[in-house]
Design a protein around this motif. Structure first.
Motif, PDB file in Angstrom:
ATOM      1  N   HIS A  57       0.823  -1.204   0.000  1.00 45.47           N
ATOM      2  CA  HIS A  57       0.000   0.000   0.000  1.00 45.47           C
ATOM      3  C   HIS A  57       0.863   1.261   0.000  1.00 45.47           C
TER       4      HIS A  57
ATOM      5  N   ASP B 117      -5.455   6.140  -2.821  1.00 44.24           N
ATOM      6  CA  ASP B 117      -6.254   5.203  -2.031  1.00 44.24           C
ATOM      7  C   ASP B 117      -7.453   4.662  -2.799  1.00 44.24           C
ATOM      8  N   ASP B 118      -8.109   5.490  -3.621  1.00 41.88           N
ATOM      9  CA  ASP B 118      -9.260   5.009  -4.388  1.00 41.88           C
ATOM     10  C   ASP B 118      -8.855   3.858  -5.304  1.00 41.88           C
TER      11      ASP B 118
ATOM     12  N   HIS C 191      -8.117   0.734  -3.325  1.00 38.76           N
ATOM     13  CA  HIS C 191      -9.356   0.046  -2.949  1.00 38.76           C
ATOM     14  C   HIS C 191      -9.863  -0.803  -4.117  1.00 38.76           C
TER      15      HIS C 191
END
Length: 125
Positions: free
Chosen positions: A106, A116-117, A120
């Motif tokens: 990450h 982050d989107d 995900h």
């Protein structure tokens, strides 16, 4: 405070042992993921500055996609892995290793400019 909520119990892994786990998981990452890391250091800290147990890791630096003026002499970017939040989130060493691995991927993704989107969408957040 909800008295029915289970208390968080930390795994008992000292700082030195945790750092070894982080190094082990770094060694397990694909070469093409880590070979491109330029001027980045990995740091293990007990907790984030706010003392919470909610943040597992942090990328502190400029993503490759934002490095227009980046060059020699710059302080290294940092990828910070927080020990106590990991210990609070995991029930055993196997789960701990998996979570460290996910945290490293990450934070390295943030170095490469992946937000982050998108993480995900890819299942890494």
């Amino acid at each position: 405070m909800n008295d029915d909520a289970p208390a968080r119990v930390l795994l008992d892994v000292d700082a030195e042992s945790f750092e070894r786990l982080v190094v082990d998981e770094l060694d397990r990452l694909p070469d093409d993921m880590v070979e491109g890391l330029d001027n980045v250091v990995f740091v293990v800290e007990d907790r984030p500055d706010d003392g919470s147990l909610d943040l597992l890791g942090l990328y502190d630096g400029w993503a490759l996609t934002e490095r227009e003026r980046y060059g020699a002499g710059e302080l290294p970017d940092r990828i910070i892995v927080y020990r106590e939040p990991h210990l609070a989130a995991c029930a055993d060493e196997s789960e701990l290793r998996d979570e460290i691995h996910t945290t490293l991927v990450h934070e390295i993704a943030h170095f490469y400019g992946i937000d982050d989107d998108r993480l995900h969408e890819l299942g890494w957040a």
